[in-house]
Scaffold this motif. Structure first.
Motif, PDB file in Angstrom:
ATOM      1  N   HIS A   1      -7.018   2.579   4.321  1.00  0.00           N
ATOM      2  CA  HIS A   1      -6.176   3.437   3.479  1.00  0.00           C
ATOM      3  C   HIS A   1      -6.972   4.647   2.987  1.00  0.00           C
ATOM      4  O   HIS A   1      -6.452   5.762   2.946  1.00  0.00           O
TER       5      HIS A   1
ATOM      6  N   ALA B   1       0.823  -1.217   0.000  1.00  0.00           N
ATOM      7  CA  ALA B   1       0.000   0.000   0.000  1.00  0.00           C
ATOM      8  C   ALA B   1       0.854   1.264   0.000  1.00  0.00           C
ATOM      9  O   ALA B   1       0.476   2.277  -0.601  1.00  0.00           O
TER      10      ALA B   1
ATOM     11  N   GLY C   1       0.904   0.736  -4.781  1.00  0.00           N
ATOM     12  CA  GLY C   1      -0.247   0.906  -3.894  1.00  0.00           C
ATOM     13  C   GLY C   1      -0.905   2.260  -4.072  1.00  0.00           C
ATOM     14  O   GLY C   1      -2.134   2.388  -3.985  1.00  0.00           O
TER      15      GLY C   1
END
Length: 200
Positions: free
Chosen positions: A166, A97, A102
């Protein structure tokens, strides 16, 4: 002479793809206009169409490269004969990520969710390959711990949780991803322990 031209073409393609990847990672597909990509790569804008057919063709290549990069990173961090742990999977997910690939996933996803087309197809195909990596790894973890959810469900939970965390982290910066993922590790450890006790 032909070899030199082919090498030059490969280098031009590589530079365009790198420039597009950087722009998409920074601000999403809309920032990667043909002109912006060409300017960053230092190559004429006509080269984008020559190498990739269109802007969409270029962005599809960016997505596919990002997933190949992520798969390679998962393969490095989760080798078939290496140690097994849920913590390693979560740590690998965090590493991916935070890598450029990511960031590509994060900026492309909103565009993909708006509709169909080649970008969505490339994203879904790459996601499914990555999901299979997760499922295979989780199957190996839970093989000796009956009572846990199946690997497909666990993969969806972890992947979905990761996307949500995220997104919230990027939205306002108030979410402590590391703390949240540490809590996820604790939940899995507690579930595995409880399953082991039930089995015993």
């Amino acid at each position: 002479m032909t070899g030199r031209r082919e090498e030059s073409a490969r280098e031009s393609r590589r530079r365009l793809l790198q420039a597009a990847t950087e722009l998409v990672a920074e601000a999403g597909p809309r920032a990667a206009s043909v002109q912006a990509v060409a300017d960053r790569a230092g190559i004429s804008r006509g080269s984008v169409a020559w190498h990739f057919g269109s802007k969409d063709g270029l962005i599809v290549e960016v997505i596919e490269l990002a997933f190949r990069t992520a798969e390679a990173e998962y393969g490095r961090r989760l080798p078939p004969s290496g140690p097994l742990s849920f913590d390693l999977l979560v740590d690998a997910h965090l590493a991916v990520a935070d890598a450029p690939c990511g960031r590509v996933f994060a900026t492309v996803l909103p565009e993909v969710l708006r509709g169909g087309g080649p970008l969505r197809d490339a994203y879904v195909e790459g996601y499914e390959r990555t999901r299979q990596v997760w499922i295979g790894y989780l199957e190996r973890i839970i093989r000796d711990t009956p009572g846990l959810p199946d690997a497909k469900s666990l993969a969806s939970i972890v992947f979905g949780t990761g996307i949500g965390l995220h997104t919230l982290h990027n939205l306002d910066g108030l979410v402590d991803r590391e703390a949240a993922f540490a809590a996820l590790k604790q939940l899995f450890a507690a579930a595995a322990g409880a399953a082991g006790e039930r089995r015993g």
